[in-house]
Design an enzyme around this catalytic site. Structure first.
Site, PDB file in Angstrom:
ATOM      1  N   GLN A 193       0.842  -1.195   0.000  1.00 60.53           N
ATOM      2  CA  GLN A 193       0.000   0.000   0.000  1.00 60.53           C
ATOM      3  C   GLN A 193       0.879   1.247   0.000  1.00 60.53           C
ATOM      4  OE1 GLN A 193      -2.000   0.538   3.714  1.00 60.53           O
ATOM      5  NE2 GLN A 193      -3.646   1.773   2.866  1.00 60.53           N
ATOM      6  N   SER A 234       1.004   6.605   2.658  1.00 59.47           N
ATOM      7  CA  SER A 234       1.653   7.608   3.506  1.00 59.47           C
ATOM      8  C   SER A 234       2.915   8.171   2.856  1.00 59.47           C
ATOM      9  CB  SER A 234       2.022   6.996   4.864  1.00 59.47           C
ATOM     10  OG  SER A 234       0.869   6.672   5.594  1.00 59.47           O
ATOM     11  N   SER A 244       4.563  -1.581   4.359  1.00 60.05           N
ATOM     12  CA  SER A 244       4.784  -2.979   4.746  1.00 60.05           C
ATOM     13  C   SER A 244       4.925  -3.852   3.508  1.00 60.05           C
ATOM     14  CB  SER A 244       3.619  -3.485   5.597  1.00 60.05           C
ATOM     15  OG  SER A 244       3.482  -2.729   6.775  1.00 60.05           O
ATOM     16  N   GLU A 304      -9.101  -1.435   5.634  1.00 58.23           N
ATOM     17  CA  GLU A 304      -7.840  -1.651   6.346  1.00 58.23           C
ATOM     18  C   GLU A 304      -8.075  -1.694   7.844  1.00 58.23           C
ATOM     19  OE1 GLU A 304      -3.390   0.372   6.604  1.00 58.23           O
ATOM     20  OE2 GLU A 304      -5.098   1.631   6.112  1.00 58.23           O
TER      21      GLU A 304
END
Length: 396
Positions: A115, A118, A150, A233
């Protein structure tokens, strides 16, 4: 009008799958592909996409039958981002071609997903992101930096949110893409954590070309698409319905039972309070899973994730106290790049350190409190002075 699915209908389909693909002699990947094609992957998805359009709550019937038969699973902890975040977003906003191309290898684990949301200057305030996507013919050229990603080091694809129009307010100028992590211009660097591991990464995108065919949703509607990802999420992180005394609660309770010399009235009271809170969270998670059968997750997932983070940190801190001077020790504080998080199979010291990240990942606890206050309790929103200002004019 078709007859609704029953538990026996699903058991019949499982028996047919097992008869055609005996898990004792069938290659693991071949079995998983056959399960997907039989509609027994996620039964509430449409036919042809791993499902049958059946009630979501009956998934446990399929899973239990296959587990009893010794069938392999798809290693859900390793591909959790794909299962819990990418797949629901692709299902809701993807084209028929995108769904057909991506959902099957995502579910079987052939393609791992990460993902790319951020950024160093846009973590809790995701809409402030600055990674640019500029159109060039049938492609988009993407440049920017993402952080706290991650499993980026093993991922084949990523869900990516970019800035495509800096001349409008920040929530309106975003567009959502699928990014191939093997494309030229994608660089993944490890971020070492307090645990010694590099479970997270920072990702640099330098002129990465993404075809418009890999866009999810309309141009400029990336915030709308991202909301689906974020709500799923938070459910994926905090909304799992564990059994009674599941997770850290069970580990700490067993330690308490096995070591009567550790017991004091004060510790006993704290343990009981945590156990009651954990049981309340467990029942709330069961209720949330039932509500999910009626549609997309709402802000309830934020509440579950907030409670999950607090309890994880409380349990791990309590466990360290029980362990005394050995509490912060664990066997292997070395630089590794794990493919999944294993809180249960590690030492108390690892669990204590890793749990600190639970209140950051998937939305910080502070942001989640605002979501709950505004969308669940109906309290007045905080003043937002940047709401109607073009992104390019915002101070940075």
């Amino acid at each position: 009008m078709t007859r609704p699915f029953t538990e026996e209908d699903l058991r019949e389909r499982v028996r047919a799958l097992l008869a055609a693909h005996d898990p004792a002699v069938t290659d693991r990947l071949e079995f998983l592909r056959a399960r997907f094609d039989a509609g027994l992957a996620w039964i509430h998805y449409p036919e042809g996409l791993g499902g049958l359009g059946a009630p979501r709550e009956l998934q446990s019937v399929v899973d239990a039958e296959l587990e009893a038969a010794g069938a392999p699973d798809n290693n859900p902890h390793r591909i959790g981002i794909g299962l819990g975040m990418a797949a629901p977003t692709i299902l809701r906003f993807g084209t028929p071609e995108q769904r057909k191309r991506f959902l099957r290898p995502l579910w079987t684990g052939e393609e791992v997903w990460c993902q790319l949301f951020s950024e160093p200057g846009a973590g809790s305030d995701l809409a402030a992101l600055g990674t640019r996507a500029v159109p060039d013919g049938d492609d988009w050229v993407v440049t920017g930096q993402k952080v706290w990603t991650s499993v980026a080091h093993i991922a084949r694809f990523a869900i990516l949110v970019t800035r495509t129009d800096p001349d409008v307010p920040k929530h309106r100028g975003m567009t959502y893409f699928i990014c191939d992590m093997t494309d030229p211009g994608v660089e993944v660097r490890p971020l070492r954590q307090i645990t010694g591991e590099a479970e997270f990464n920072e990702v640099f995108l330098s002129g990465v070309r993404i075809p418009d065919a890999h866009r999810l949703g309309e141009v400029g509607e990336g915030w709308k698409v991202a909301q689906t990802t974020l709500m799923n999420e938070r459910v994926a992180i905090g909304g799992r319905a564990l059994p009674r005394e599941g997770g850290l609660a069970g580990i700490v309770a067993n330690t308490w039972r096995e070591h009567p010399e550790l017991r004091t009235p004060e510790l006993r009271e704290r343990l009981l309070r945590l156990w009651v809170e954990a049981e309340a969270m467990r029942l709330a998670a069961v209720r949330l899973q039932q509500e999910l059968t009626a549609g997309q997750p709402g802000p309830e997932g934020s509440a579950m994730k907030l409670g999950f983070a607090r309890l994880q940190q409380a349990w791990s801190g309590f466990e360290v106290e029980l362990a005394g001077e050995d509490g912060l020790r664990y066997d292997d504080w070395t630089m590794t790049r794990p493919e999944k998080v294993d809180m249960i199979g590690r030492e108390p010291g690892y669990r204590y350190l890793r749990a600190k990240g639970n209140s950051i990942e998937g939305g910080t606890s502070e942001v989640l409190k605002n979501i709950i206050a505004e969308r669940v309790l109906g309290l007045p929103p905080e003043p937002r002075t940047d709401k109607d200002i073009a992104w390019k004019d915002l101070p940075r």
